[in-house]
Design a protein around this motif. Structure first.
Motif, PDB file in Angstrom:
ATOM      1  N   ALA A  49       0.835  -1.209   0.000  1.00 46.81           N
ATOM      2  CA  ALA A  49       0.000   0.000   0.000  1.00 46.81           C
ATOM      3  C   ALA A  49       0.868   1.256   0.000  1.00 46.81           C
ATOM      4  O   ALA A  49       0.563   2.237  -0.696  1.00 46.81           O
ATOM      5  N   ALA A  50       1.949   1.235   0.777  1.00 43.97           N
ATOM      6  CA  ALA A  50       2.861   2.384   0.806  1.00 43.97           C
ATOM      7  C   ALA A  50       3.539   2.560  -0.549  1.00 43.97           C
ATOM      8  O   ALA A  50       3.717   3.691  -1.031  1.00 43.97           O
ATOM      9  N   MET A  51       3.897   1.455  -1.181  1.00 38.62           N
ATOM     10  CA  MET A  51       4.531   1.521  -2.498  1.00 38.62           C
ATOM     11  C   MET A  51       3.556   2.093  -3.533  1.00 38.62           C
ATOM     12  O   MET A  51       3.943   2.906  -4.390  1.00 38.62           O
ATOM     13  N   GLU A  52       2.306   1.683  -3.473  1.00 34.08           N
ATOM     14  CA  GLU A  52       1.298   2.216  -4.392  1.00 34.08           C
ATOM     15  C   GLU A  52       1.148   3.720  -4.218  1.00 34.08           C
ATOM     16  O   GLU A  52       1.085   4.478  -5.201  1.00 34.08           O
ATOM     17  N   ALA A  53       1.089   4.165  -2.957  1.00 34.76           N
ATOM     18  CA  ALA A  53       0.937   5.597  -2.692  1.00 34.76           C
ATOM     19  C   ALA A  53       2.171   6.372  -3.140  1.00 34.76           C
ATOM     20  O   ALA A  53       2.066   7.453  -3.737  1.00 34.76           O
ATOM     21  N   TYR A  54       3.355   5.828  -2.869  1.00 31.80           N
ATOM     22  CA  TYR A  54       4.594   6.519  -3.226  1.00 31.80           C
ATOM     23  C   TYR A  54       4.758   6.627  -4.739  1.00 31.80           C
ATOM     24  O   TYR A  54       5.261   7.632  -5.252  1.00 31.80           O
ATOM     25  N   SER A  55       4.324   5.604  -5.463  1.00 29.18           N
ATOM     26  CA  SER A  55       4.495   5.623  -6.924  1.00 29.18           C
ATOM     27  C   SER A  55       3.660   6.718  -7.576  1.00 29.18           C
ATOM     28  O   SER A  55       3.888   7.055  -8.746  1.00 29.18           O
ATOM     29  N   GLY A  78       8.352   9.500  -6.730  1.00 26.32           N
ATOM     30  CA  GLY A  78       8.185   8.051  -6.829  1.00 26.32           C
ATOM     31  C   GLY A  78       7.838   7.564  -8.224  1.00 26.32           C
ATOM     32  O   GLY A  78       7.424   6.410  -8.396  1.00 26.32           O
ATOM     33  N   ALA A  79       8.030   8.429  -9.233  1.00 24.32           N
ATOM     34  CA  ALA A  79       7.636   8.075 -10.601  1.00 24.32           C
ATOM     35  C   ALA A  79       8.416   6.864 -11.110  1.00 24.32           C
ATOM     36  O   ALA A  79       9.636   6.770 -10.956  1.00 24.32           O
TER      37      ALA A  79
END
Length: 751
Positions: free
Chosen positions: A133-139, A144-145
Motif C-alpha cells: 500500500a505504501a509503495m502504491e501511494a509513493y508511486s 516516486g515516478a
C-alpha cells in the motif's frame, strides 16, 4: 445535473493530471527527466522500496522494553479509510525488513529471498500488505515516478512519406518521435512484458558511463532518501532488454541501417503506478504447483498485418506470469512452504542471480522477493535435504505474536467497532480480550540467565505481573522500590530473553484472528444491547473448552504460565478493578486531584528532609524541620513492607531527579507517571475507607435498575442518575452497558 458540463469538468481534470504527471514521454524527453533526477531514475527495486519507507519517515519511540524505531508507512498515513488495517507494533520486524533491504541496496543486487516466519495470524501478510500500500501511494508522488516503455508503429497512411522510415527515403516532414501520436495514427503497439527500465535501451558501455557520471556520490547526500554512497545496481549496469525488446530493437536497427536515433523514434516511455489489484510491480502468489512464469508467442494472438514488415519474420515470445508482473517491484509468496519443494526450487537461482530460465529464454529480474511461512512449516522444511541449499539464500525475519496488551488492543479497537458489529462496543471489551491473548503467549522466565540480584525477582514473576511489566513498565506492588527499579531496568532483557530459541516467546498462544472471532461471537450474545466484557468472558470460557481445535490449549501449565482457563478469571478480576475505580469516581467518592495534592505535599516534606532543610509553615510563617509524623502517615500506605524509611525517601527523590534529567524542558512533574504503584496504593486505601458508603449506595443502584425505582427518594435517585451520566460522558458507557457494569460489580464485590 448538466451531464455534459459535469463530464467536461471531469475530463479536463483527468487530462490535466495526465499531462502534469508526464504520463507519456518520448525517449529524448525521458532522458531529460533522468538528467533532472538521475538517482531517482536509476534506482533498483530494492532502492525504490527503501525510499518508500524513508519517504513516509520514522520515529523513535520509548517503550517499557526499550527504545524502538517505527516506520510510519505501516500506519498507512496515506489512506485514512484503510487505517483500520495498519500494522500495530512489530517494530522489530520492520527493523529486520529495513536492514535486509539496506543490504540489497549496498550490494547492488537482491541476492536473497526474505522469509517472514511466525505462528499463524501473527500479521505476516498484513506487514507485506502495508508495504505494498505504501509503495502504491509513493508511486503516485513526483519523486516516486516509475517508467516503462513500449514500441509504437505509426500507420503509414497517417504520416507524410511512405515506408515509415524503413526504406531509403528521407522525409523532413516525419516527426522525431512517434511517442505522442494519437491512437488512430498507430497501427500497433508492443509493450515490454517485463516493464524493463527505459535506460536498458542504451548500449551497455555508454549506459555505464552515463550512470557513473550522473550518479556519482555527492557530499551533501542523495536525493530521494538514498545514501551519499549511492550504489548503482547490477540490473542497470549489466542488464539487457528482455528478449522480445532485443528482437524488435535489432530488427529496427537493421532496417534503419544502424541509425539508432531512428530506432528510438519508436520508443514510447510511459509512467506506470504500482498496483496490487492490477498486478503491476506488486504481486502476491498463493500456494500453487507450477513455476511462476511462462512464455507465449506474441504473433500467435496479434494481427501480423498490424506489425511492420521488418518484424514479420520474427517469432516474438512474450513472458508472462507473477514473476513477470512483479518485475521492478516486489513479489510475495504467501505460505511458500505449503508448496512441494520442487515447485519453488527455481527460486534458488532466482534469489541468487536475479534470473530465471524458461523453455526458450532467460528472464532478467529486478524484484524484491518476499515470502511467508508459519513456524511448523519452516521447522519441517529445515529437516528436508533441500534446506541446506536454501539456507544461504534466505533472509529470515521472525514475526511473533504481540506481547504488549495495549498494542494488541489497537488491533481490535480499529476493527471491532459499532459499524462492524452492529451495536455499541462497551468499554474494556477489547481490553480484556487483548490481555487474555497476551497472557496465553507469555513464557515462564529463565532465572539462570540473570545475575543474583535479578534471579529471584525473575523467578517469582507471575504471568499478569510480566504482562504489566511489558506493557506499562509497572513492577509488582509487592516489591520494595529498589527491587522494582531493578526489575524495570531488566524488562528489555526479559522481553528478548528467548529470541535465540526455536520455541521463543510469542510463538504459541491465541492469535489475533482467533480473538477477533471471540469478539464477533460475543457481539451476537442473545438479548445483549452491546458488545460487553461479560459476553467476551463467556466466549473465552467456551474457547478454553475446545482443546481439540486450538493447539495452544494443550500446553502444560508451568508455574502459572499457560493456565489459560485461569487467565480468564485473571482478566475478569482486572475488569472488576477497572470498573470499580470508574464507578467510585462516577459516584464522586474519590478525587484524583486529592491524591495528587496529598502526594505533592509529601514530596515537598521529603525533599526538605533529604537536604536537611527546615520548612516554613505557609500559615504561621514559623520555620521547623520536616514533619516526621506527616511523612510517616503517608508512608504507612505507600511504602512496601520491609523497606527502610530513609532509603525509601532517598530513592523517591532520586527517581524524581532522574525524571528531571529525562525531561529537561521544565514541564510539570507527573508524579502519577513516575510512581504508578504508589498512587495505586493511595487509591486502594482511600477506596477501602469508603467501602461502607459504596455498600449503602449499592442498594440504591439495584433498586434504580429494577422495578423498585419509585421506592427511592429524590436525592437517592438523583445520585444514581448522576453516576450513570458520569459513566456515559467520562468513560464512554451507554445506558445499557453502564447498568450491566454496575450490576456486575455490585454482585461480585459488594454483595
Amino acid at each position: 445535473m448538466d451531464a455534459r458540463r459535469w463530464l467536461s469538468t471531469v475530463g479536463t481534470g483527468v487530462k490535466g493530471a495526465f499531462v502534469e504527471n508526464r504520463s507519456i514521454l518520448s525517449f529524448e524527453e525521458y532522458l531529460a527527466a533522468f538528467a533532472e533526477a538521475p538517482r531517482l531514475q536509476a534506482r533498483s527495486s530494492a532502492q525504490y522500496l527503501r525510499d518508500v519507507l524513508d519517504h513516509f519517515g520514522s520515529e523513535e519511540r520509548e517503550t517499557p522494553v526499550g527504545r524502538v524505531r517505527r516506520w510510519l508507512a505501516f500506519d498507512l498515513p496515506f489512506d485514512p479509510d484503510g487505517r483500520s488495517h495498519r500494522v500495530a507494533g512489530h517494530e522489530e520486524v520492520q527493523a529486520g525488513l529495513y536492514r535486509a533491504i539496506g543490504t540489497f541496496v549496498r550490494s547492488g543486487r537482491v541476492d536473497k529471498l526474505v522469509l517472514l516466519h511466525g505462528p499463524n495470524g501473527s500479521a505476516k501478510s498484513s506487514i507485506v500488505s502495508a508495504i505494498v500500500a505504501a509503495m502504491e501511494a509513493y508511486s503516485r508522488t513526483r519523486e516516486g515516478a516509475l517508467y516503462r516503455f513500449h514500441w509504437v508503429f505509426p500507420a503509414e497512411r497517417k504520416l507524410r512519406g511512405a515506408g515509415l522510415g524503413f526504406g531509403p527515403r528521407e522525409d523532413a516532414g516525419e516527426p522525431s518521435s512517434f511517442a505522442h501520436l494519437d491512437g488512430e495514427a498507430l497501427d500497433a503497439r508492443l509493450s515490454c512484458p517485463m516493464k524493463d527500465h527505459p535506460l536498458l535501451l542504451v548500449p551497455r558501455e555508454e549506459r555505464r558511463r552515463l550512470l557513473q557520471e550522473r550518479c556519482k556520490p555527492a557530499a551533501s547526500g542523495a536525493a530521494g532518501g538514498a545514501e551519499a554512497d549511492f550504489v548503482l545496481s547490477e540490473y542497470l549496469l549489466e542488464g539487457e532488454p528482455c528478449q522480445l525488446c532485443r528482437q524488435v530493437h535489432d530488427a529496427l536497427l537493421a532496417s534503419y541501417r544502424g541509425d539508432w536515433l531512428k530506432v528510438l523514434r519508436h520508443v514510447q516511455v510511459e509512467r506506470f503506478y504500482a498496483s496490487a489489484r492490477y498486478q503491476l510491480a506488486a504481486v502476491t502468489v498463493e500456494p500453487q504447483h507450477f513455476v511462476d512464469a511462462a512464455v507465449r508467442q506474441v504473433t500467435a494472438d496479434r494481427s501480423v498485418a498490424a506489425l511492420p514488415p521488418a518484424l514479420h519474420a520474427l517469432s516474438l515470445l512474450e513472458p508472462h506470469g507473477p514473476l513477470v508482473a512483479a518485475n521492478r517491484g516486489i513479489i510475495e509468496y504467501s505460505d511458500l512452504l505449503k508448496r512441494e519443494p520442487a515447485a519453488f526450487k527455481y527460486l534458488l537461482g532466482t534469489a541468487e542471480t536475479g534470473r530465471v530460465a524458461l523453455e526458450h529464454l532467460v528472464l532478467q529480474l529486478d524484484v524484491v522477493l518476499l515470502a511467508s511461512a508459519n513456524e511448523k512449516q519452516l521447522a519441517a522444511f529445515k529437516e528436508t535435504p533441500e534446506f541446506a541449499s536454501f539456507r544461504g539464500r534466505l533472509e529470515l525475519v521472525r514475526v511473533p505474536y504481540l506481547r504488549r496488551a495495549s498494542v494488541e488492543r489497537e488491533v481490535y479497537d480499529r476493527q471491532i467497532t459499532a459499524a462492524s458489529v452492529g451495536k455499541h462496543v462497551a468499554p474494556h471489551a477489547t481490553a480484556i480480550a487483548a490481555q487474555w491473548a497476551v497472557l496465553t503467549r507469555l513464557k515462564r522466565p529463565l532465572p539462570d540467565r540473570y545475575p543474583g540480584e535479578v534471579r529471584e525477582l525473575v523467578e517469582e514473576l507471575a504471568p499478569l505481573e510480566k504482562l504489566r511489566l511489558y506493557d506499562r513498565g509497572v513492577a509488582p506492588d509487592r516489591l520494595p522500590l529498589a527491587e522494582a527499579k531493578v526489575l524495570r531496568k531488566h524488562a528489555g532483557d526479559l522481553y528478548r530473553e528467548s529470541d535465540a530459541y526455536p520455541n521463543y516467546e510469542g510463538r504459541t498462544g491465541a492469535s489475533a484472528r482467533e480473538i477477533k472471532t471471540v469478539l464477533f461471537n460475543a457481539a451476537q450474545a442473545q438479548g445483549a444491547a452491546c458488545l460487553t466484557p461479560l459476553a467476551v468472558l463467556g466466549e473465552l470460557h467456551a474457547l478454553c473448552r475446545d482443546k481439540t481445535v486450538h493447539d495452544f490449549l494443550l500446553q502444560e501449565v508451568v508455574d502459572g504460565y499457560h493456565d489459560h482457563e485461569e487467565f480468564v478469571r485473571v482478566v475478569e478480576a482486572e475488569y472488576l478493578d477497572l470498573i470499580d475505580e470508574e464507578i467510585r469516581d462516577a459516584m464522586g467518592l474519590v478525587s484524583e486531584a486529592q491524591f495528587r495534592e496529598l502526594f505533592v505535599r509529601y514530596v515537598t516534606l521529603v525533599s526538605h528532609w533529604v537536604k536537611g532543610e527546615r520548612v516554613r509553615d505557609p500559615v504561621t510563617g514559623a520555620v521547623a524541620p520536616a514533619d516526621e509524623r506527616r511523612m510517616i502517615e503517608l508512608e504507612r500506605v505507600v511504602m512496601p513492607p520491609g523497606d527502610d524509611r530513609r532509603d525509601f525517601r532517598r530513592g523517591l527523590i532520586s527517581a524524581i531527579g532522574a525524571y528531571r534529567l529525562d525531561h529537561p524542558d521544565g514541564e510539570a512533574i507527573d508524579y502519577a507517571a513516575i510512581f504508578p504503584d504508589l498512587f495505586r496504593r493511595i487509591r486502594e486505601r482511600a477506596h477501602e475507607e469508603r467501602k461502607r458508603e459504596i455498600r449503602a449506595r449499592r442498594e440504591d443502584v439495584l433498586r434504580y435498575l429494577s422495578d423498585e425505582r419509585s421506592a427511592l427518594d429524590d436525592r437517592a435517585r438523583a445520585r444514581v442518575e448522576e453516576t450513570l451520566r458520569t459513566l456515559r460522558e467520562r468513560y464512554g458507557y451507554c445506558e445499557h452497558c453502564a447498568q450491566d457494569a454496575l450490576l456486575f460489580l455490585m454482585r461480585r464485590r459488594y454483595a
